[in-house]
Write a protein that holds these residues in place. Sequence first.
Motif, PDB file in Angstrom:
ATOM      1  N   ALA A   1     -12.053  -4.347  -4.446  1.00 33.66           N
ATOM      2  CA  ALA A   1     -12.987  -3.607  -3.594  1.00 33.66           C
ATOM      3  C   ALA A   1     -14.430  -3.884  -3.987  1.00 33.66           C
ATOM      4  O   ALA A   1     -15.311  -3.984  -3.127  1.00 33.66           O
ATOM      5  CB  ALA A   1     -12.692  -2.107  -3.683  1.00 33.66           C
ATOM      6  N   GLY A   2     -14.690  -4.033  -5.302  1.00 33.23           N
ATOM      7  CA  GLY A   2     -16.046  -4.265  -5.779  1.00 33.23           C
ATOM      8  C   GLY A   2     -16.473  -5.718  -5.751  1.00 33.23           C
ATOM      9  O   GLY A   2     -17.609  -6.031  -6.129  1.00 33.23           O
ATOM     10  N   GLY A   3     -15.597  -6.616  -5.316  1.00 32.30           N
ATOM     11  CA  GLY A   3     -15.938  -8.033  -5.233  1.00 32.30           C
ATOM     12  C   GLY A   3     -16.008  -8.729  -6.574  1.00 32.30           C
ATOM     13  O   GLY A   3     -16.627  -9.784  -6.700  1.00 32.30           O
ATOM     14  N   GLN A   4     -15.351  -8.164  -7.600  1.00 36.17           N
ATOM     15  CA  GLN A   4     -15.400  -8.756  -8.940  1.00 36.17           C
ATOM     16  C   GLN A   4     -14.332  -9.828  -9.151  1.00 36.17           C
ATOM     17  O   GLN A   4     -14.373 -10.540 -10.146  1.00 36.17           O
ATOM     18  CB  GLN A   4     -15.255  -7.653  -9.992  1.00 36.17           C
ATOM     19  CG  GLN A   4     -16.398  -6.651  -9.960  1.00 36.17           C
ATOM     20  CD  GLN A   4     -16.077  -5.397 -10.737  1.00 36.17           C
ATOM     21  OE1 GLN A   4     -14.960  -4.894 -10.730  1.00 36.17           O
ATOM     22  NE2 GLN A   4     -17.077  -4.872 -11.426  1.00 36.17           N
ATOM     23  N   VAL A   5     -13.373  -9.894  -8.248  1.00 38.32           N
ATOM     24  CA  VAL A   5     -12.375 -10.960  -8.282  1.00 38.32           C
ATOM     25  C   VAL A   5     -12.294 -11.593  -6.901  1.00 38.32           C
ATOM     26  O   VAL A   5     -12.506 -10.924  -5.887  1.00 38.32           O
ATOM     27  CB  VAL A   5     -10.985 -10.451  -8.729  1.00 38.32           C
ATOM     28  CG1 VAL A   5     -11.017  -9.951 -10.171  1.00 38.32           C
ATOM     29  CG2 VAL A   5     -10.477  -9.351  -7.800  1.00 38.32           C
ATOM     30  N   ASP A   6     -11.996 -12.877  -6.853  1.00 36.55           N
ATOM     31  CA  ASP A   6     -11.881 -13.580  -5.575  1.00 36.55           C
ATOM     32  C   ASP A   6     -10.505 -13.408  -4.961  1.00 36.55           C
ATOM     33  O   ASP A   6     -10.354 -13.369  -3.733  1.00 36.55           O
ATOM     34  CB  ASP A   6     -12.165 -15.070  -5.780  1.00 36.55           C
ATOM     35  CG  ASP A   6     -13.575 -15.315  -6.293  1.00 36.55           C
ATOM     36  OD1 ASP A   6     -14.521 -14.913  -5.601  1.00 36.55           O
ATOM     37  OD2 ASP A   6     -13.727 -15.899  -7.381  1.00 36.55           O
ATOM     38  N   LEU A   7      -9.507 -13.313  -5.813  1.00 34.31           N
ATOM     39  CA  LEU A   7      -8.117 -13.172  -5.381  1.00 34.31           C
ATOM     40  C   LEU A   7      -7.409 -12.353  -6.440  1.00 34.31           C
ATOM     41  O   LEU A   7      -7.751 -12.434  -7.624  1.00 34.31           O
ATOM     42  CB  LEU A   7      -7.465 -14.548  -5.231  1.00 34.31           C
ATOM     43  CG  LEU A   7      -6.000 -14.599  -4.774  1.00 34.31           C
ATOM     44  CD1 LEU A   7      -5.874 -14.103  -3.326  1.00 34.31           C
ATOM     45  CD2 LEU A   7      -5.454 -16.022  -4.884  1.00 34.31           C
ATOM     46  N   ALA A   8      -6.416 -11.561  -6.034  1.00 25.97           N
ATOM     47  CA  ALA A   8      -5.717 -10.727  -7.008  1.00 25.97           C
ATOM     48  C   ALA A   8      -4.257 -10.585  -6.654  1.00 25.97           C
ATOM     49  O   ALA A   8      -3.850 -10.759  -5.498  1.00 25.97           O
ATOM     50  CB  ALA A   8      -6.373  -9.352  -7.103  1.00 25.97           C
ATOM     51  N   VAL A   9      -3.471 -10.274  -7.675  1.00 25.12           N
ATOM     52  CA  VAL A   9      -2.055  -9.956  -7.493  1.00 25.12           C
ATOM     53  C   VAL A   9      -1.915  -8.467  -7.765  1.00 25.12           C
ATOM     54  O   VAL A   9      -2.307  -7.982  -8.832  1.00 25.12           O
ATOM     55  CB  VAL A   9      -1.176 -10.766  -8.466  1.00 25.12           C
ATOM     56  CG1 VAL A   9       0.302 -10.571  -8.120  1.00 25.12           C
ATOM     57  CG2 VAL A   9      -1.547 -12.240  -8.429  1.00 25.12           C
ATOM     58  N   THR A  10      -1.396  -7.729  -6.787  1.00 19.76           N
ATOM     59  CA  THR A  10      -1.340  -6.277  -6.919  1.00 19.76           C
ATOM     60  C   THR A  10      -0.070  -5.753  -6.267  1.00 19.76           C
ATOM     61  O   THR A  10       0.689  -6.504  -5.645  1.00 19.76           O
ATOM     62  CB  THR A  10      -2.588  -5.632  -6.296  1.00 19.76           C
ATOM     63  OG1 THR A  10      -2.601  -4.230  -6.589  1.00 19.76           O
ATOM     64  CG2 THR A  10      -2.621  -5.835  -4.782  1.00 19.76           C
ATOM     65  N   LEU A  11       0.160  -4.458  -6.408  1.00 21.86           N
ATOM     66  CA  LEU A  11       1.332  -3.846  -5.807  1.00 21.86           C
ATOM     67  C   LEU A  11       1.024  -3.373  -4.391  1.00 21.86           C
ATOM     68  O   LEU A  11      -0.115  -3.036  -4.066  1.00 21.86           O
ATOM     69  CB  LEU A  11       1.808  -2.668  -6.651  1.00 21.86           C
ATOM     70  CG  LEU A  11       2.459  -3.020  -7.996  1.00 21.86           C
ATOM     71  CD1 LEU A  11       2.854  -1.749  -8.740  1.00 21.86           C
ATOM     72  CD2 LEU A  11       3.671  -3.914  -7.805  1.00 21.86           C
ATOM     73  N   LYS A  12       2.046  -3.351  -3.584  1.00 24.41           N
ATOM     74  CA  LYS A  12       1.906  -2.912  -2.190  1.00 24.41           C
ATOM     75  C   LYS A  12       1.854  -1.390  -2.165  1.00 24.41           C
ATOM     76  O   LYS A  12       2.854  -0.707  -2.381  1.00 24.41           O
ATOM     77  CB  LYS A  12       3.072  -3.432  -1.351  1.00 24.41           C
ATOM     78  CG  LYS A  12       2.932  -3.140   0.127  1.00 24.41           C
ATOM     79  CD  LYS A  12       4.092  -3.745   0.915  1.00 24.41           C
ATOM     80  CE  LYS A  12       3.939  -3.462   2.398  1.00 24.41           C
ATOM     81  NZ  LYS A  12       5.075  -4.048   3.170  1.00 24.41           N
ATOM     82  N   THR A  13       0.664  -0.861  -1.899  1.00 22.22           N
ATOM     83  CA  THR A  13       0.461   0.577  -1.779  1.00 22.22           C
ATOM     84  C   THR A  13      -0.362   0.844  -0.525  1.00 22.22           C
ATOM     85  O   THR A  13      -0.752  -0.084   0.193  1.00 22.22           O
ATOM     86  CB  THR A  13      -0.285   1.137  -3.010  1.00 22.22           C
ATOM     87  OG1 THR A  13      -1.608   0.557  -3.047  1.00 22.22           O
ATOM     88  CG2 THR A  13       0.453   0.808  -4.297  1.00 22.22           C
TER      89      THR A  13
END
Length: 299
Positions: A139-151
């Motif tokens: 959300a803060g734009g600190q990563v270009d791509l991420a792996v996260t859980l589906k929530t």
Amino acid sequence: MRMDIRQITYFVAVAQNGSFSKAAEMLSLSQPALSLAVKKLEEELGAKLFYSFNKRQELTDEGRALLDSARELLDAYQRTVENVHTSRTSRSGTFTLGLSPLFGACFFGDLIPEFYREYPDIHITVIEDGANKIDERIAGGQVDLAVTLKTERLATFASCHFTTQRNVALLHRSHPLAGEKELTVAQLREEPFAIFNQDFILHRQILSACHSAGFRPKIALLSSQWDFMVELVAKNHAVSILPKPVMDKHPDPNVACVPLSDSMKYWDIALAWNKERYMSNACRLFLDFVRAHLPPDDL
């Protein structure tokens, strides 16, 4: 002064051809328009650039001084344009990947080295954190791509499916429930839990599942280290809940893994990025690579 690349191009063309008419023909431009552009350039510079001699346009001292620099400027401009075009198909660059240590342990130990073998000039900066913190970084734009859980929060990002895996209850091999084919969270109500801390979405999911089952879990350990939790289970100090791929890759002879059958049955993982941010070519190449090498779902 508002000298632009078009004026420089016209000036060089006249200097090279020694003629407004020949330069205009080369530029597919009318001679009056070309003459006016060069005159405007002279006015902006406050200097006469050409003089007529023997039906040719010859350079003045000021014109000769400008010519070398003008050629360098046009060369630099051309290289800049070519670099922009080349970047569209470039196989180099950098980007930042947000990744939970748990995801790394399960899936990316092979994926990232395989990507490096195919794209050795792309550098990945990995930021490791719990999925809650990773979502904040998206959300803060600190990563270009991420792996996260589906929530529910995933709907605020751009995303695509990565994999769905089973969750398992971890119990000491001597535990009375260790031989069951499946378990519910409710069957663990009397046990002390070793689970992830509040930085991890799995923490919230486990507490929610326990609440739905009508009890508040007794917490033996809150940690960011999955191997610490496994160690407590292996020493018969607690039970835990972890994704099955963790134990598939790192089995412990003292730990029994029993699939869950209730709301904790599945672990849904997604690739996510901030849809308001630009995605670099390097990052897009990695996203495409991962999509082509997705782990099979365990449904």
